[in-house]
Design an enzyme around this catalytic site. Structure first.
Site, mmCIF file in Angstrom:
data_model
loop_
_atom_site.group_PDB
_atom_site.id
_atom_site.type_symbol
_atom_site.label_atom_id
_atom_site.label_comp_id
_atom_site.label_asym_id
_atom_site.label_seq_id
_atom_site.Cartn_x
_atom_site.Cartn_y
_atom_site.Cartn_z
ATOM 1 N N CYS A 16 0.841 -1.191 0.000
ATOM 2 C CA CYS A 16 0.000 0.000 0.000
ATOM 3 C C CYS A 16 0.872 1.235 0.000
ATOM 4 O O CYS A 16 2.099 1.150 0.033
ATOM 5 C CB CYS A 16 -0.950 0.003 1.197
ATOM 6 S SG CYS A 16 -0.105 0.221 2.777
ATOM 7 N N CYS A 86 40.142 -19.242 -16.247
ATOM 8 C CA CYS A 86 39.333 -18.384 -17.128
ATOM 9 C C CYS A 86 37.969 -18.134 -16.516
ATOM 10 O O CYS A 86 37.512 -16.988 -16.400
ATOM 11 C CB CYS A 86 39.160 -19.041 -18.501
ATOM 12 S SG CYS A 86 40.683 -19.320 -19.394
ATOM 13 N N ASP A 495 7.416 28.806 -32.202
ATOM 14 C CA ASP A 495 8.433 29.247 -33.147
ATOM 15 C C ASP A 495 7.858 29.082 -34.554
ATOM 16 O O ASP A 495 7.045 28.184 -34.796
ATOM 17 C CB ASP A 495 9.686 28.376 -32.979
ATOM 18 C CG ASP A 495 10.786 28.781 -33.939
ATOM 19 O OD1 ASP A 495 11.117 29.970 -33.983
ATOM 20 O OD2 ASP A 495 11.292 27.904 -34.656
#
Length: 794
Positions: A16, A86, A495
């Protein structure tokens, strides 16, 4: 001081508004952290100073509060590993990455399983890190369709609801005895049979409420779970107490409320199930945007074509795109010609022609030619990813109108618990002195009716639907606060070039014959001036054969002089003609008429003989006048801002119905002009192209960028209109007004519900199970009202 960084974290376990408020409050107390937590999206939007706090610190704080930080898991195929060193190296490096919760690399299967924070990285980032270590990797393709996390959550909720309903159904029948005196099988009235049915509902199905309440109280807060746990526990344990009194006293008639606790939990689960289903529909717009993304790419490596997941495409990769396929990522055409449907980005239905070195946008559709392209932007850097990010951020943001609801929600639960205790005391002391059961029932009803979920959902669900609806129509609101502020506007400043007009000069009028047009276009071919380009384009459209001029000279402030074959061509002003003794006759009146319409008119002479006039103008967009009219209908003043001279500006304004013109404005003066209008007490929107109008867009109350979804346009403004359709401006304002109206409806009913429900429950007029049903449906009604926005006609 380090520059602030931003991340978005998925938060699990919130039930909530009290939960989201608690997390937000605690995070904002951290040094260098500013957070907004959204209950509806289940996300925390966090700005943080890396020198003061890390994402891991923030995640740990959320988890310490008893909530979870959402992570995603991905599996990768890893190539090039030769030994355990690796795999250990890759695993170690990945586990140090910010955003990686856990990485496990398996040498034997040549794979890696990564749990990571999607707000900080993508699978492409993980692959890139592995490649930097000297290995190769790609996302492991799972052949089985995996359900999304949300679908799994809904399915789990559904099964819990079904089990709870099955166990509660017999108890519901016992309620009929209390209400109507109906006869039911004796077994149903047995206290231990009711105990057996109610216990698993209370402590297995309903365990989530105890866990949520414990975590909330442990961290100094109180949420919906506290109310549910208190109310149902009171009913359950009082019933258990009454059942124990029957031991050794078979004649005792216990007063049981097992049905109250079990049915309450069932109804609340039912409400949460409906609410989650409804909430999932509020994100449909984002899902549609994500569905637009290409899933695979045809990459060319070592001369061979291969299909790979789009996540594995790297910058610089060479890709082949066939007709009907989507461009996988943003890039440049390297080979071939085609036309591209860019409507999903620009809204423009006419396909755009593409040649070598043309830009292509990821997820747009290749219409007819097979082309090769070079990838320039991949993953989260693509135009579509930028749009998705804007929509996602907007849906996760908070509007100022939500602050009131947040403040009230923070105090709501403790106040309700206090009212419930006071109700119990008044009933047992004054209404029915010494009688325990009515006091208990009334206090339980108060606890249950007053869940603050509806209050917490009132604003974010509307914001999500509103921003989603906007995105579907090509309008991107950058945040909920901008969606809210837009409805307050008094004036819109536009504009001229590229906004009201197309931004590209076109020939509007030509008085002359075919031969004159041929010589005119040939003379202008050597010029790079936009007016010259418009003339050449016009001649080409008229199927005129244009040749190269033998000589060309630009005369500043006058025009041009050129030689085409044996002809001497002059194109330009009245002064140029006068200086070269060209008699123009009555052309001056025609020129004045063109100029009065806002056009640039040029006189044409061939071998000192006047041959005609060509007029060029930046033409008005087809829908400009209709858009201005709609803005007027919304009660807004319209103002045009331009660097053009007053006469040209007034001519354009007159054609589209602009109220006021501010002409001869330099680019650096535009922001000051916006401020002047604001000083008149008006809320102002500035509409521009998002690049050269950036200062004015930033100063305005709302900056609206007319663009094509580019990063610059999106960053420059509060709202971005994809493509150049001016009708989307009044539509954006209409969506803002409709969303705010919807939010106010939600808040009114949420406040009204709790204001009316609590006193009704306190005076004993509301049975707890009815209160539970009403509480559950209140949240559903708020979400459902928000979803009405999707169907609203704007």
């Amino acid at each position: 001081m380090s520059e602030s960084e931003h991340t978005t974290l998925g938060v699990t376990g919130m039930t909530c508004a009290a939960c989201s408020n608690r997390i937000e409050k605690v995070l904002n107390k951290m040094d260098g952290v500013e957070a907004k937590v959204n209950l509806t999206t289940e996300k925390a939007s966090v700005d943080y100073n890396p020198s003061a706090a890390s994402v891991d610190d923030i995640s740990a704080k959320i988890e310490k509060l008893g909530y979870g930080v959402q992570t995603e898991k991905a599996e990768f195929d890893v190539y090039g590993m030769t030994c355990a060193a690796c795999s250990n190296r890759i695993e170690k490096v990945l586990n140090k990455q910010s955003g990686v919760k856990q990485a496990t690399v398996n040498l034997a299967t040549e794979s890696a399983a990564i749990e990571y924070n999607p707000g900080l990285m993508e699978t492409g980032d993980i692959i890139g890190r592995i490649k930097k270590l000297g290995y190769d990797a790609n996302v492991k393709v799972d052949q089985e369709d995996k359900q999304s996390q949300k679908e799994k959550q809904i399915r789990k909720m559904k099964w819990k609801l079904i089990i709870s309903a099955v166990l509660s159904a017999p108890l519901l029948m016992t309620m009929l005895v209390h209400l109507f005196g109906m006869n039911v099988p004796d077994i149903l009235m047995n206290p231990w049979f009711q105990f057996a049915l109610a216990t698993p509902v209370q402590f297995i199905i309903g365990w989530q409420f105890y866990v949520g309440a414990y975590k909330s109280l442990k961290n100094g807060g109180a949420n919906m779970d506290v109310l549910v746990a208190l109310g149902t526990s009171a009913a359950y344990f009082y019933s258990l107490y009454e059942s124990l009194k029957t031991i050794g006293n078979p004649g005792y008639m216990p007063h049981l409320y097992f049905e109250t606790s079990a049915i309450l939990i069932t109804l609340i689960l039912f409400g949460k199930y409906l609410e989650t289903n409804a909430k999932s529909k509020t994100t449909v717009a984002l899902s549609k945007l994500l569905d637009l993304q290409a899933k695979q790419a045809r990459v060319i490596r070592n001369g061979d074509e291969m299909m790979i997941p789009v996540e594995d495409v790297a910058v610089g990769d060479r890709l082949m795109v066939k007709p009907g396929e989507k461009f996988p990522v943003d890039g440049l055409v390297a080979k071939g010609k085609t036309s591209v449907d860019e409507s999903m980005i620009t809204g423009e239905s006419i396909p755009v022609e593409k040649d070598v070195q043309s830009n292509v946008i990821g997820s747009t559709i290749n219409k007819n030619g097979t082309v090769e392209m070079e990838a320039t932007k991949v993953g989260k850097d693509t135009a579509l990813a930028s749009i998705v990010k804007v929509v996602e951020d907007a849906q996760g943001s908070k509007a100022p109108i939500q602050r009131l609801a947040d403040v009230i929600s923070g105090y709501f639960v403790p106040i309700v618990v206090g009212i419930a205790i006071l109700t119990f005391i008044i009933w047992i002391s004054f209404v029915q002195p010494g009688v325990f059961e009515p006091a208990l029932v009334a206090s339980i009803a108060v606890l249950v009716i007053a869940c603050p979920c509806a209050l917490g959902l009132a604003t974010p669900t509307s914001i999500m639907v509103g921003t989603g609806k906007s995105a579907e129509t090509g309008i991107l609101f950058k945040g909920g606060e901008h969606l809210e502020r837009t409805h307050h506007l008094d004036a819109v400043i536009l504009d001229k070039t590229g906004t009201i007009t197309k931004g590209k000069p076109e020939v509007t009028d030509f008085t002359g014959d075919y031969e004159t047009l041929k010589l005119l276009a040939s003379a202008e071919k050597g010029s790079e001036h936009p007016l010259a380009e418009a003339i050449v384009a016009y001649a080409t459209e008229q199927d005129v054969a244009v040749r190269d001029a033998d000589s060309f000279e630009a005369i500043p402030g006058r025009g041009i002089k050129a030689t085409v074959g044996d002809n001497q061509i002059l194109v330009g002003t009245r002064k140029l003609m006068s200086e070269n003794d060209v008699v123009t006759g009555g052309a001056d009146q025609t020129m004045t008429g063109y100029e009065g319409d806002g056009k640039t008119a040029m006189l044409i002479a061939v071998d000192s003989e006047f041959r005609g006039i060509v007029a060029v103008a930046d033409t008005i967009k087809e829908t400009a006048a209709r858009a201005i009219s709609q803005l007027h209908e919304q009660g807004l003043e319209t103002i045009m801002l331009t660097g053009d001279n007053e006469r040209t500006a007034q001519a354009i304004a007159k054609q589209v119905g602009i109220d006021q013109v501010i002409a001869q404005v330099l680019p650096e003066e535009k922001a000051d002009k916006v401020k002047e209008v604001q000083l008149q007490g008006k809320k102002v929107a500035m509409v521009g192209d998002g690049i050269n109008d950036a200062p004015a867009l930033a100063v305005a109350d709302i900056g609206i960028a007319i663009g094509t979804g580019t990063e610059v346009a999106i960053e420059a403004a509060d709202v971005t209109i994809l493509g150049g359709e001016l009708l989307l401006i009044p539509k954006a304002i209409g969506i803002s007004k409709a969303t705010i109206k919807n939010i106010r409806q939600n808040l009114f009913w949420a406040f009204a519900y709790n204001s009316a429900g609590i006193p009704i429950a306190a005076v004993g007029l509301l049975a707890p199970w009815i209160a539970g049903g009403a509480m559950a449906l209140s949240s559903v009604s708020v979400v459902s009202n928000s979803l009405r926005l999707k169907r609203a006609k704007i």
